[in-house]
Design an enzyme around this catalytic site. Structure first.
Site, PDB file in Angstrom:
ATOM      1  N   LYS A 124       0.797  -1.212   0.047  1.00 34.32           N
ATOM      2  CA  LYS A 124       0.001   0.001  -0.027  1.00 34.32           C
ATOM      3  C   LYS A 124       0.712   1.281   0.003  1.00 34.32           C
ATOM      4  O   LYS A 124       0.333   2.558  -0.248  1.00 34.32           O
ATOM      5  CB  LYS A 124      -0.909   0.000   1.302  1.00 34.32           C
ATOM      6  N   LYS A 205      -6.357 -11.174  -8.521  1.00 37.49           N
ATOM      7  CA  LYS A 205      -7.616 -11.225  -7.497  1.00 37.49           C
ATOM      8  C   LYS A 205      -8.518 -10.106  -7.863  1.00 37.49           C
ATOM      9  O   LYS A 205      -8.267  -8.834  -7.993  1.00 37.49           O
ATOM     10  CB  LYS A 205      -7.240 -11.142  -6.329  1.00 37.49           C
ATOM     11  N   LYS A 208     -11.585  -4.439  -4.670  1.00 35.22           N
ATOM     12  CA  LYS A 208     -12.146  -2.900  -4.773  1.00 35.22           C
ATOM     13  C   LYS A 208     -11.503  -2.004  -5.500  1.00 35.22           C
ATOM     14  O   LYS A 208     -12.076  -1.285  -6.150  1.00 35.22           O
ATOM     15  CB  LYS A 208     -12.579  -2.780  -3.208  1.00 35.22           C
TER      16      LYS A 208
HETATM   17  P1  AMP Z   1     -11.233  -6.356   1.191  1.00 38.23           P
HETATM   18  O1  AMP Z   1     -12.150  -6.049  -0.080  1.00 38.23           O
HETATM   19  O2  AMP Z   1      -9.857  -6.661   0.728  1.00 38.23           O
HETATM   20  O3  AMP Z   1     -11.568  -5.507   2.236  1.00 38.23           O
HETATM   21  O4  AMP Z   1     -11.669  -7.828   1.924  1.00 38.23           O
HETATM   22  C1  AMP Z   1     -12.531  -8.147   2.745  1.00 38.23           C
HETATM   23  C2  AMP Z   1     -13.003  -9.733   2.942  1.00 38.23           C
HETATM   24  O5  AMP Z   1     -13.322 -10.166   1.685  1.00 38.23           O
HETATM   25  C3  AMP Z   1     -11.518 -10.300   3.210  1.00 38.23           C
HETATM   26  O6  AMP Z   1     -11.728 -11.447   4.254  1.00 38.23           O
HETATM   27  C4  AMP Z   1     -10.936 -10.771   2.034  1.00 38.23           C
HETATM   28  O7  AMP Z   1     -10.012 -11.817   2.304  1.00 38.23           O
HETATM   29  C5  AMP Z   1     -12.136 -11.245   1.221  1.00 38.23           C
HETATM   30  N1  AMP Z   1     -11.816 -11.122  -0.442  1.00 38.23           N
HETATM   31  C6  AMP Z   1     -11.588  -9.931  -0.864  1.00 38.23           C
HETATM   32  N2  AMP Z   1     -11.491 -10.089  -2.171  1.00 38.23           N
HETATM   33  C7  AMP Z   1     -11.411 -11.322  -2.444  1.00 38.23           C
HETATM   34  C8  AMP Z   1     -11.393 -12.193  -3.430  1.00 38.23           C
HETATM   35  N3  AMP Z   1     -11.292 -11.591  -4.792  1.00 38.23           N
HETATM   36  N4  AMP Z   1     -11.647 -13.412  -3.326  1.00 38.23           N
HETATM   37  C9  AMP Z   1     -11.848 -14.059  -2.125  1.00 38.23           C
HETATM   38  N5  AMP Z   1     -11.984 -13.214  -1.035  1.00 38.23           N
HETATM   39  C10 AMP Z   1     -12.080 -12.037  -1.079  1.00 38.23           C
END
Ligand code: AMP
Ligand code: TRP
Length: 341
Positions: A124, A205, A208
């Site tokens: 980041k 992956k 957001k």
């Molecule tokens: P974030 O969007 O990074 O704030 O992640 C929130 C939760 O969603 C966390 O537990 C991540 O590990 C899960 N997560 C985020 N993106 C993915 C993805 N592409 N596939 C599976 N899990 C995800």
């Protein structure tokens, strides 16, 4: 203190997890996290948090009115996806001030080197001119989230594993310095749906931040059927016809994974259903499955958002419940270090 159960509380393991309200949640958040929270909530004692204070670690990206609105919207999505507020505690992090207070105590025991080693911190800060110190100390706040609630299990995606391990290390270090206070948590990484990839780039992956820059990257939980169709029909695949998961390309595997995770049947049954057809048919089928899965979530979401007073009341009850545990643990921390009234 070995486990939450050993601390004299009910036998069911305590689960704590959270997501940042940085945008509407996407299919990766749902299949990698939220769906597993919902499925596990019956055998466990759950606390699900909308971690709004974590969003401030990149203050340049914050629009205050939007942050406040998104926190409520993400909480409504937790509930709409099936989190039962009678069974689980749902709250917004900043509504329970003990989290910020405990994070100061963790900041003071966290060695700088441990924080600097975090891969997410390195990623980041890469290429960023101005870095707030909150981005570095972010895991101390996450440790407060987890440890204040006597958490046994933290269901998160792989990317958060390092932060959960650091949380454990901070708890152990606190114990060395000041005596035993915490239950030691462990990360629980789901096997199915653990990594949903971008529809426009199956090597990366679904995330957001990328979704904000590239329209075909993600399906959001609040997307219209048309938007879902557009994104999935233009998903990157390859020029072949291989529809068996083991042999398929990354893009086709991702589509099959999304289908299988939402459908629940074993992969061989999915493969049998689509056998002998082409990628166009696969995409159409995945569109149907995704639209069908999102429809009930969206209608529950809109009902919740239409009654803001009820949603506020639910969140106030959640915060009150969360505060009971959090304030007890904070009091133990304060007693151990010699501060507090
Ligand atoms: P974030 O969007 O990074 O704030 O992640 C929130 C939760 O969603 C966390 O537990 C991540 O590990 C899960 N997560 C985020 N993106 C993915 C993805 N592409 N596939 C599976 N899990 C995800
Ligand atoms: N850091 C997590 C993320 O970005 C969110 C989070 C904050 C969290 N506190 C937590 C997750 C406590 C699990 C437990 O995804």
């Amino acid at each position: 203190m070995e486990t939450h159960a050993a601390a004299g509380a009910p036998q069911r393991p305590r689960v704590f997890s959270g997501m940042q309200p940085t945008s509407v949640l996407h299919l990766g958040n749902y299949l990698g996290a939220l769906k597993h929270w919902v499925a596990g909530q019956h055998e466990r004692d759950n606390v699900f948090c909308v971690v709004d204070l974590h969003v401030l670690t990149i203050p340049e990206a914050v629009d205050p009115a939007e942050l406040r609105a998104r926190s409520r919207s993400v909480a409504a999505l937790y509930l709409a996806a099936g989190i039962d507020p009678e069974r689980s505690t749902v709250f917004v992090q900043s509504h329970v001030p003990e989290h910020a207070e405990a994070s100061w105590l963790f900041n003071c025991v966290a060695p700088l080197g441990w924080l600097q080693r975090m891969t997410q911190f390195k990623a980041k800060t890469h290429g960023r001119e101005s870095i707030g110190s909150g981005l570095l100390t972010y895991p101390a706040l996450m440790a407060a989230d987890i440890l204040l609630h006597d958490t046994d299990e933290v269901p998160v995606g792989e990317d958060q594993m390092q932060h959960v391990e650091l949380t454990r290390d901070l708890a152990v270090r606190f114990h060395h310095l000041f005596g035993e206070v915490f239950v030691l948590p462990r990360a629980v990484i789901p096997t199915a749906g653990a990594r949903i990839m971008g529809f426009d780039d199956p090597e990366a992956k679904m995330s957001k931040s990328t979704a904000e820059e590239r329209p075909g990257h993600a399906v959001f939980l609040l997307d219209t059927p048309d938007a879902v169709r557009k994104t999935i029909m233009s998903a990157v695949t390859d020029s072949g016809r291989e529809l068996r998961f083991e042999h398929a390309s990354a893009g086709v595997r991702n589509l099959l994974t999304v289908w299988q995770s939402l459908d629940g049947r074993p992969m061989p049954e999915i493969e049998a259903e689509i056998a002998g057809r082409g990628y166009g048919d696969l995409k159409k089928r995945v569109v149907e499955v995704v639209v069908d899965a999102l429809e009930p979530i969206q209608s529950r979401y809109h009902a919740l958002m239409d009654d803001q007073a009820e949603l506020d009341a639910l969140l106030a009850r959640g915060a009150e419940r969360a505060r009971e545990t959090a304030s007890r643990t904070l009091a133990r921390m304060q007693a151990a270090v010699g501060v507090g009234a």
